[in-house]
Design an enzyme around this catalytic site. Structure first.
Site, PDB file in Angstrom:
ATOM      1  CG  HIS A 103      -7.609   3.654   2.261  1.00 17.98           C
ATOM      2  ND1 HIS A 103      -7.051   4.613   3.087  1.00 17.98           N
ATOM      3  CD2 HIS A 103      -8.459   2.956   3.043  1.00 17.98           C
ATOM      4  CE1 HIS A 103      -7.551   4.492   4.308  1.00 17.98           C
ATOM      5  NE2 HIS A 103      -8.402   3.499   4.309  1.00 17.98           N
ATOM      6  CG  HIS A 104      -3.684   3.201  -3.597  1.00 14.07           C
ATOM      7  ND1 HIS A 104      -2.767   4.220  -3.780  1.00 14.07           N
ATOM      8  CD2 HIS A 104      -4.902   3.762  -3.797  1.00 14.07           C
ATOM      9  CE1 HIS A 104      -3.404   5.332  -4.088  1.00 14.07           C
ATOM     10  NE2 HIS A 104      -4.708   5.078  -4.109  1.00 14.07           N
ATOM     11  CG  PHE A 105      -5.499  -1.697   1.401  1.00 14.52           C
ATOM     12  CD1 PHE A 105      -4.453  -1.235   2.186  1.00 14.52           C
ATOM     13  CD2 PHE A 105      -6.750  -1.128   1.571  1.00 14.52           C
ATOM     14  CE1 PHE A 105      -4.655  -0.252   3.143  1.00 14.52           C
ATOM     15  CE2 PHE A 105      -6.973  -0.144   2.524  1.00 14.52           C
ATOM     16  CZ  PHE A 105      -5.918   0.302   3.312  1.00 14.52           C
ATOM     17  CG  ASP A 149      -1.878   1.184   1.260  1.00 16.38           C
ATOM     18  OD1 ASP A 149      -2.259   1.663   0.166  1.00 16.38           O
ATOM     19  OD2 ASP A 149      -2.240   1.630   2.363  1.00 16.38           O
TER      20      ASP A 149
END
Length: 586
Positions: A516-518, A316
């Site tokens: 929040h780019h998991f 992330d």
């Protein structure tokens, strides 16, 4: 009481349609950016029967307003995944832990994100292919980005890097605050051109496009699900909580168990089970079904079907919300004032009349830049966000960030001021975390440790990003708008000189911001690579008729965001799946 519905062409409770052991060609778990697109592509052929299972329901109207997505994050429809407390960082966060958002809706997380249209650098995808994900280089993936895009801005379409006529509407928000001219002027002042970072060169600044239409969110629900409701070969069930993948003695996936209306149902897949539940729920479901690290499964008495590194490689982006600037403009970024307006006006009509609520989460300018550590000028190592709101002026941001009481009181002190935030994101993150089980109960959250800044290079590059923000803030176009740092000290960083490298390093560690780019937790790549869970066609190694299609398959972090690439992944996966379907049909 939570409603129990089945979404066919109209809503009706499944209890009026009992169907033990109903058979479908494909079962898709999760209706997010991947699952919704796969559903529309596979069900387009009337001979293919598709079941889509979604744990959530239809999203609230509030999610349609891009500026208000943080309010939706605090609803019950957010998965709200907690993380373990950090021992190294996050001193300015309550409990030294994070709460990760995830959309528990039809449409998934795409219904509560910033709705930004960002693909990533072409060399990111070439890097995937070089590291074993054969066929995922830029030349091969670029057409899949175009397939679903309907770009509505001619000046962007004319550059030759965008699609028109697809289901996904993409355009500029209709409103820009006066600060945008300052952001763009600052970019020019430090030597960066204005362009389209989704085109030939990524090393530019631009007011971002989004998956919006006339200022309202146009995402996976509107693009891929609503237009196909009523297809006779498609069943969409909401409030359907999948608890296990059914796998036979021959290691062949043949269906799923799911709970709905306080009953447990079994659905059978004649062709494939496709898991599109996201970077946390996909590895969790695999592990609950016996696919994962042997030692983890044995610890919870789960029979091992395939010993794979599921849940490793959590990646992330990470930054901070701590770099805040006061501005002198006529536009108020004070979200508390907008909350009052929402109380007075009908939410059904405000987005037709209140342009300031249409910017993409307040992010009004994005640029990709090179720090002193970058070795390739056309592969920037830093993304810069200029956000026309802040944790000081916006109580929703403070609540979402989870600031400790001391920091919250500091921000509250300045809440009457108009403020903006500069957020630097290192693009090629090297730190990796872990997702694992904390019990064999399918309703228990997974155990998540993001391990932010565990690799020293991430922190070094992030410090340089903050320095670029400060450089931009000191340019004439920004000074003209009265831009100046908010005069506060980050708690825990008092011993350092303000804005020194040590202070900036301390700010990043004390008050980190998840991107929040998991992704990465079901890594794809070469089947002989012991770090991969999937092969390059997204099939789970060691199990037949089972694929994972979502952001969890991403092997190496993208220098961009994950929503649009996840749709690209689903487009390519649809071709894999349909190829196999027609090959077996012959």
């Amino acid at each position: 009481m939570k409603s129990c519905i089945i979404f066919v062409s109209f809503f009706a409770c499944i209890s009026s349609h009992p169907y033990p052991n109903v058979h479908y060609d494909y079962i898709i778990v999760g209706s997010g950016s991947a699952g919704s697109l796969l559903t529309t592509r596979l069900s387009k052929n009337p001979s293919i029967n598709v079941l889509l299972l979604e744990a959530g329901e239809k999203p609230p109207l509030m999610s349609s307003i891009p500026f208000l997505h943080l309010s939706v994050l605090h609803s019950k429809e957010n998965w709200k995944f907690p993380t373990v407390p950090s021992k190294r960082i996050a001193q300015a966060l309550k409990g030294r832990a994070f709460t990760f958002g995830g959309g528990k809706y039809l449409g998934g997380t795409a219904m509560l994100n910033h709705a930004l249209y960002v693909r990533g650098n072409r060399k990111d995808y070439d890097n995937w292919a070089k590291n074993g994900a054969t066929g995922w280089d830029w030349k091969n993936v670029f057409p899949y980005f175009l397939r679903n895009e309907d770009n509505r801005n001619p000046e962007i379409v004319n550059n030759g890097f965008h699609g028109v006529g697809g289901e996904l509407k993409v355009e500029y928000p209709p409103f820009r605050s006066p600060m945008v001219k300052g952001y763009i002027g600052a970019a020019n002042a430090i030597g960066y051109p204005i362009g389209d970072f989704n085109a030939a060169s990524q090393t530019v600044f631009m007011p971002p496009q989004g998956t919006v239409r006339k200022g309202t969110r146009w995402s996976t629900l509107q693009a891929f699900i609503e237009p196909i409701v009523g297809r006779r070969n498609l069943r969409i069930i909401t409030s359907a909580y999948v608890t296990k993948i059914l796998i036979d003695d021959h290691k062949r996936a043949y269906g799923v168990l799911f709970d709905h209306c306080n009953k447990t149902f079994r659905a059978i897949a004649k062709r494939e089970v496709i898991i599109s539940a996201g970077a946390f729920n996909s590895p969790k479901l695999l592990m609950l079904s016996g696919i994962g690290p042997k030692e983890v499964l044995q610890n919870f008495q789960i029979p091992v079907v395939s010993d794979l590194p599921v849940g490793n490689n959590l990646i992330d982006h990470v930054s901070t919300l701590g770099l805040i600037f006061i501005v002198d403009t006529r536009f108020s970024s004070n979200f508390n004032q907008w909350q009052y307006i929402l109380m007075v006006l009908n939410v059904c009509v405000i987005y037709d009349y209140l342009g300031p609520l249409t910017p993409l989460g307040g992010i009004e300018t994005i640029g990709f830049v090179n720090t002193k550590y970058s070795k390739d000028l056309d592969w920037p190592d830093m993304e810069i966000f200029w956000v026309t709101r802040s944790a000081s002026s916006d109580s929703a941001i403070r609540k979402t960030a989870g600031a400790i009481d001391k920091l919250e009181k500091i921000f509250e002190k300045y809440s009457h001021l108009d403020t903006v935030t500069c957020v630097p994101n290192p693009t090629r993150i090297k730190s990796t975390g872990v997702v694992t089980l904390q019990s064999s109960d399918p309703y228990e959250n997974p155990l998540i440790d993001p391990m932010y800044f565990s690799h020293p290079d991430d922190l070094k590059i992030a410090v340089e990003g903050l320095k670029i923000c400060l450089q931009m803030a000191s340019t004439k176009p920004m000074k003209k708008r009265g831009v100046r740092p908010l005069p506060y000290i980050m708690p825990g960083c008092e011993k350092y000189k303000v804005f020194s490298d040590d202070y900036l390093r301390c700010m990043l560690k004390a008050f980190p911001l998840p991107g929040h780019h998991f992704s990465g937790t079901c890594k794809m790549g070469h089947p002989n690579d012991p770090t991969t869970v999937l092969d390059a066609t997204l099939k789970v190694k060691g199990v037949q008729n089972l694929r994972v299609v979502d952001a969890s398959v991403i092997p190496i972090m993208i220098g961009g965001h994950t929503n649009i690439p996840t749709m690209m992944i689903a487009e390519k996966a649809a071709d894999f799946i349909l190829h196999d379907y027609f090959s077996k049909a012959k």
